[in-house]
Design a protein around this motif. Structure first.
Motif, PDB file in Angstrom:
ATOM      1  N   ALA B  46       0.839  -1.202   0.000  1.00 20.71           N
ATOM      2  CA  ALA B  46       0.000   0.000   0.000  1.00 20.71           C
ATOM      3  C   ALA B  46       0.873   1.251   0.000  1.00 20.71           C
ATOM      4  O   ALA B  46       0.638   2.191  -0.764  1.00 20.71           O
ATOM      5  CB  ALA B  46      -0.924  -0.001   1.213  1.00 20.71           C
ATOM      6  N   ALA B  61      -1.152  11.401  -1.030  1.00 24.69           N
ATOM      7  CA  ALA B  61      -2.230  10.681  -0.358  1.00 24.69           C
ATOM      8  C   ALA B  61      -3.028  11.698   0.455  1.00 24.69           C
ATOM      9  O   ALA B  61      -2.624  12.853   0.598  1.00 24.69           O
ATOM     10  CB  ALA B  61      -1.667   9.584   0.536  1.00 24.69           C
ATOM     11  N   GLN B  62      -4.167  11.292   0.972  1.00 24.92           N
ATOM     12  CA  GLN B  62      -5.023  12.179   1.751  1.00 24.92           C
ATOM     13  C   GLN B  62      -4.597  12.201   3.220  1.00 24.92           C
ATOM     14  O   GLN B  62      -3.924  11.293   3.692  1.00 24.92           O
ATOM     15  CB  GLN B  62      -6.472  11.693   1.680  1.00 24.92           C
ATOM     16  N   ALA B  63      -5.043  13.228   3.921  1.00 25.23           N
ATOM     17  CA  ALA B  63      -4.737  13.325   5.351  1.00 25.23           C
ATOM     18  C   ALA B  63      -5.558  12.329   6.158  1.00 25.23           C
ATOM     19  O   ALA B  63      -5.267  12.056   7.302  1.00 25.23           O
ATOM     20  CB  ALA B  63      -5.016  14.738   5.836  1.00 25.23           C
ATOM     21  N   ASP B  64      -6.598  11.798   5.541  1.00 27.69           N
ATOM     22  CA  ASP B  64      -7.506  10.904   6.246  1.00 27.69           C
ATOM     23  C   ASP B  64      -7.314   9.477   5.708  1.00 27.69           C
ATOM     24  O   ASP B  64      -7.526   9.210   4.529  1.00 27.69           O
ATOM     25  CB  ASP B  64      -8.943  11.403   5.993  1.00 27.69           C
ATOM     26  N   ASP B  65      -6.880   8.566   6.580  1.00 25.80           N
ATOM     27  CA  ASP B  65      -6.583   7.203   6.133  1.00 25.80           C
ATOM     28  C   ASP B  65      -7.811   6.452   5.629  1.00 25.80           C
ATOM     29  O   ASP B  65      -7.694   5.571   4.789  1.00 25.80           O
ATOM     30  CB  ASP B  65      -5.902   6.399   7.249  1.00 25.80           C
ATOM     31  N   ASN B  68      -7.936   7.342   2.118  1.00 26.03           N
ATOM     32  CA  ASN B  68      -6.870   6.634   1.405  1.00 26.03           C
ATOM     33  C   ASN B  68      -7.273   5.193   1.141  1.00 26.03           C
ATOM     34  O   ASN B  68      -7.040   4.657   0.064  1.00 26.03           O
ATOM     35  CB  ASN B  68      -5.577   6.658   2.220  1.00 26.03           C
ATOM     36  N   TYR B  72      -7.492   3.607  -2.598  1.00 21.77           N
ATOM     37  CA  TYR B  72      -6.634   2.498  -2.993  1.00 21.77           C
ATOM     38  C   TYR B  72      -7.336   1.140  -2.901  1.00 21.77           C
ATOM     39  O   TYR B  72      -6.697   0.111  -2.837  1.00 21.77           O
ATOM     40  CB  TYR B  72      -5.350   2.495  -2.155  1.00 21.77           C
TER      41      TYR B  72
END
Lengths: 617, 97
Positions: B46, B61-65, B68, B72
Motif C-alpha cells: 500500500a 495521499a489524503q490526510a484521512d486514512d 486513502n 486504494y
C-alpha cells in the motif's frame, strides 16, 4: 528496589494523555475509565461470563487487542488494576487472536472491535456514573504485567513473559536517557501490542507526563496531517513507513523521530535529514531482550543503552547483559544476532545466526511459514526461503508448494488467517515434487533453483529451444500426440483467438512424467498446444521463432483437464535497418474449470522482409 | 469516470512498482479489491503504491486514512480518483489561461 508509579506523578489530573479523534482525554478520564473497566474485567474473569472456557484454573492473563491507543491504555491499566496480566498478540490476524484467546493461560479477551467475540471494552466506557477518585497504579518491579508473543525459530509464537521491571523499567530508562519532559506529544505509526509500539507509543508517554495520539496513521500524508493537527513532538515509526514519509514535500517539525524493528536504510535516514533536518533515533532490541542499543547516524555503529553491556563470543554471537532481561535469564544471554564489537564499546550488526528473517520490519520464521503451509488441506509438501529485495519490505518470502488440487490464490487465502500479511509468500510456485535428498532434507540451493527454472528458458533462442523440444519429446512423428482444439473463437478486438482443449486421461506425454503424479510437461504445452496453433492460425509465423520470453509455469495440468488457450498477436514492429520485423504472440493457458492460469508467456518471431524460402536451412 | 487506458496504465503501475512477477495486467480485475482479497496486497504494498502514484501522477495521499483506503481499494477507484484530480487541476488552470 522501589515500585513504579504509572501514569507518572508528573501529570496533573487535567493534563491531556490521549489526543485526536474521537476526542481528547485527560489523566482523570484515563484513571476513571481504567477503574470502571477494571471492575468489569474482574467480574467477567471471576464469573467466567464471556470468558475462555478452556482457561486453566489459575489462568490470569487477559488478551488485549485495540485499534484505538486510548482504549489500549485503559485496557492495560484496568487489567493491572484487576490484579491480572495483559497478553499482547503477535499480530491482529483473526485466527491468531481466536487461537490465542483459547489458550489455557488466557482468562478473557478484551478488545475494541466489532468481532462479537470476547468483551468489547467500549461498552464499559459508556458508563459515565461518578466513581471515587482513581489513583495511578503502584507496581512492584517483580510483578508479571504482560506476556508478549514473538515468532521464534522453533516455529511457534514464543511467549515472552515480562515483569514491571522489564517493561516499565525500560520505558522509564528511555524517559531519562532521551530527556523526555512532560508535555511531549507522541504520534506512532505502529500499534501498541508490539513491544516497540508498547514502550514508545504508550509507556514512554505515560511515564514522562506526555500524551499520545489515539489513532495510528498509516499513509505518509496522514502521518504528516496528524503530526500537524496534534502539534506532535515525537514520531514513533518503522523503516517501511519512514520510506514513504521521507518523500513528503514537507514534514511538520518534530523534536525526535524513532525507528525500530529493522535497520533503517541509510538512504531513507539521509533523505529525512536532508529534507527535514531531522536525525532518526534507531532503536535496536527484541521482544525477548527488550531494548539493547541505539544510533543516530545512518549506518553508524550502535551504542548500548544506559546500563546495557554487549559482548561477543568466538562466533561473533551477541552476548547481552541488561537490567531489562527477564529474571532468571542466564547472564550474559546469548542472542541470535552476530555482532562486531569496536574498541569504544559500540558495535556493528552482522546479521542473524538462525533461520529468521525480517520482512517489512517483522520477524518472520521460515519454519513457521513452512508449518502453516503444510497445515493447509491439500498441501502435500512445502518449503520457503527469503530473498532480499529493494523495497520497503527488505526481504520477500518465496514458497514452493506441492498441492495438485490447489491454486496459489487458494493457498494464500488459507495462510492469511494465520500469518501476518507481510509474510505471505510473494511468489508461490506450485511444483509436482520438492527436490528433497534421500534423508528428507531439502538443500537450500536446490529449493532456490526451483525459482530460477522457468526463467532459465527466457532468452534462449529458437535453436536452443528446438533442441530442447527434440530432446524432450521422443518419437515425435509416430506417437498419437497431436492435441486438436475442440472449439475456436476470435477475440472481440480481433487481436487473436481463444481455443478450447481437452487433455485426455491417457495422453501419451503423461507417461513417465511423473509416475504416480502425472502432469503435462511444459515443453508439450509450448510445442504441441501453443506453437502448433500459432503456425496454423498465422501461417507467416510458421518459421522465424527467435525466443520465448516471460515464460511462467504457474500451475500443473493433470490428466482429464479442460483448457483454454488464449493467443494475442501484437502488431509487428519493423526494424528497417536490419530488414526484419518482429512479431509477438502472447499466450495464456488456463484451466477451464476455474480460469486459473497454468502457464503464460510470449513467443517472439523475427521475420525477414525478403525471406528467400521458408524451408531454407 | 476513468478511461480503460488509464485503468490499464494503473494496472501496469501496480505490477511494475510492486514487482508482481506472477501477474499480468489482464489478470487484474479493475473492480476487485487490491488488498487482502483479490490481488492480496499488504500494508507495505500500500505504501509502495502510494509512493509510485506520487511519482507518476504527482498526487499526494489524503490526510484521512479512511479516504486513502477507499482510493486504494481497487484499480477502478484509484483510476477514478486520478481522473477526478486531473479534472480539478485543469479547471483551476482554465480561468487563468
Amino acid at each position: 528496589m522501589k515500585n513504579f508509579s504509572i501514569p507518572s506523578p508528573k501529570f496533573a489530573r487535567g493534563d491531556l494523555v490521549a489526543l485526536g479523534a474521537p476526542g481528547d482525554r485527560t489523566l482523570a478520564d484515563l484513571l476513571a475509565d481504567a477503574d470502571r473497566l477494571a471492575i468489569a474485567i474482574a467480574d467477567r474473569a471471576k464469573a467466567n461470563a464471556s470468558a475462555n472456557t478452556r482457561a486453566a484454573p489459575d489462568a490470569n492473563e487477559v488478551l488485549l487487542i485495540c485499534a484505538d491507543r486510548y482504549h489500549f491504555a485503559v485496557g492495560l491499566l484496568a487489567i493491572w488494576k484487576a490484579g491480572l496480566c495483559a497478553a499482547l498478540p503477535p499480530n491482529a490476524q483473526p485466527e491468531t487472536i481466536r487461537t490465542l484467546a483459547a489458550h489455557p493461560s488466557i482468562r478473557l479477551l478484551v478488545h475494541d472491535t466489532d468481532s462479537g467475540e470476547g468483551f468489547d471494552l467500549r461498552t464499559a466506557l459508556l458508563d459515565r456514573s461518578p466513581i471515587a477518585e482513581a489513583t495511578p497504579l503502584d507496581l512492584s518491579p517483580d510483578r508479571p504485567i504482560a506476556t508478549l508473543y514473538t515468532s521464534g525459530s522453533t516455529g511457534e509464537h514464543k511467549r515472552c513473559p515480562k515483569t514491571a521491571l522489564e517493561l516499565i523499567g525500560e520505558a522509564s530508562a528511555h524517559v531519562a536517557s532521551f530527556h523526555f519532559a512532560p508535555g511531549e506529544r507522541f504520534v506512532a505509526t505502529v500499534p501498541g501490542h508490539h513491544i516497540y509500539g508498547l514502550l514508545w507509543g504508550v509507556l514512554v508517554p505515560l511515564l514522562s507526563g506526555g500524551a499520545f495520539a489515539r489513532q495510528t496513521p498509516f499513509y505518509p500524508d496522514a502521518v504528516a496531517a496528524r503530526l500537524a493537527e496534534l502539534k506532535a513532538t515525537c514520531l514513533v515509526s518503522v523503516p517501511a513507513h519512514l520510506r514513504g514519509i521521507a518523500e513528503l514535500d514537507t514534514l511538520p517539525s518534530v523534536r525526535r523521530i524513532t525507528s525500530s524493528s529493522a535497520a533503517l536504510p541509510t538512504e531513507t535516514a539521509q533523505q529525512i535529514f536532508e529534507r527535514f533536518g531531522l536525525r532518526v533515533t534507531e532503536l535496536y532490541g527484541s521482544s525477548e531482550t527488550g531494548g539493547i542499543a541505539f544510533r543516530e547516524e545512518p549506518g553508524a555503529p550502535h551504542t548500548p543503552l544506559s546500563g546495557v553491556s554487549v559482548t561477543a563470543d568466538a562466533d561473533g554471537r551477541l552476548l547481552l547483559d541488561s537490567p531489562f532481561l527477564t529474571p532468571g535469564t542466564p547472564r550474559p544471554m546469548p542472542c541470535d544476532d552476530r555482532v562486531e564489537i569496536l574498541a569504544d564499546g559500540r558495535f556493528l550488526l552482522r546479521g542473524r545466526l538462525d533461520g529468521v528473517v525480517k520482512v517489512g520490519g517483522k520477524r518472520v520464521s521460515l519454519s513457521e511459514i513452512d508449518r502453516h503451509l503444510l497445515q493447509v488441506p491439500g498441501v502435500k509438501d512445502a518449503a520457503c526461503l527469503a530473498r532480499e529485495v529493494d523495497s520497503g519490505r527488505g526481504a520477500e518470502i518465496w514458497a514452493a508448494v506441492v498441492a495438485p488440487a490447489l491454486t496459489a490464490a487458494q493457498i494464500r487465502t488459507r495462510l492469511r488467517d494465520w500469518i501476518d500479511p507481510v509474510a505471505i509468500p510473494r511468489r508461490l510456485l506450485l511444483v509436482p515434487a520438492l527436490p528433497r535428498e534421500e534423508n528428507g532434507k531439502l538443500l537450500r540451493s536446490k529449493l532456490s533453483a526451483l525459482f530460477e527454472a522457468p526463467g532459465a528458458i527466457e532468452g534462449n533462442d529458437a535453436n536452443e529451444m528446438n533442441d530442447a523440444i527434440e530432446g524432450d519429446i521422443p518419437r515425435f512423428a509416430n506417437a498419437p500426440v497431436e492435441l486438436v482444439p475442440t472449439r475456436e473463437r476470435p477475440l472481440p478486438d480481433g487481436s487473436g483467438y481463444v481455443l478450447s482443449f481437452h487433455i485426455p486421461e491417457d495422453y501419451f506425454y503423461f507417461r513417465g512424467h511423473f509416475d504416480g503424479l502425472p502432469i503435462l510437461p511444459g515443453v508439450v504445452q509450448l510445442e504441441l498446444i501453443v506453437r502448433r496453433q500459432i503456425s496454423r492460425l498465422w501461417p507467416d509465423l510458421a518459421t522465424g521463432l527467435r525466443r520465448v520470453a516471460q515464460l511462467k509455469f504457474k500451475r500443473t495440468i493433470e490428466p482429464g483437464t479442460d483448457l483454454f488457450l488464449t493467443l494475442r498477436r501484437d502488431p509487428s514492429s519493423v526494424s528497417s535497418a536490419a530488414h526484419t520485423s518482429c512479431s509477438k504472440v502472447r499466450f495464456e493457458i488456463a484451466d477451464a474449470s476455474d480460469s486459473g492460469v497454468c502457464s503464460q508467456g510470449q513467443f517472439c518471431f523475427e521475420l525477414e522482409s525478403k525471406r528467400l524460402s521458408p524451408t531454407s536451412p | 469516470m476513468a478511461t480503460p487506458e488509464l485503468e490499464q496504465e494503473i494496472k501496469q503501475l501496480i505490477i511494475d512498482s510492486l514487482k508482481l512477477e506472477d501477474v499480468t495486467a489482464e489478470q487484474i480485475d479493475a473492480e476487485a479489491p487490491l488488498f487482502v482479497d483479490g490481488l492480496g496486497l499488504d500494508s507495505i504494498d500500500a505504501l509502495e503504491l502510494a509512493m509510485a502514484v506520487r511519482k507518476k501522477y504527482g498526487l499526494s495521499a489524503q490526510a484521512d486514512d479512511d479516504k486513502n483506503r477507499s482510493i486504494y481499494s481497487s484499480v477502478r477507484a484509484l483510476a477514478d480518483y486520478v481522473e477526478a484530480e486531473r479534472a480539478k487541476a485543469s479547471q483551476q488552470q482554465t480561468p487563468q489561461s
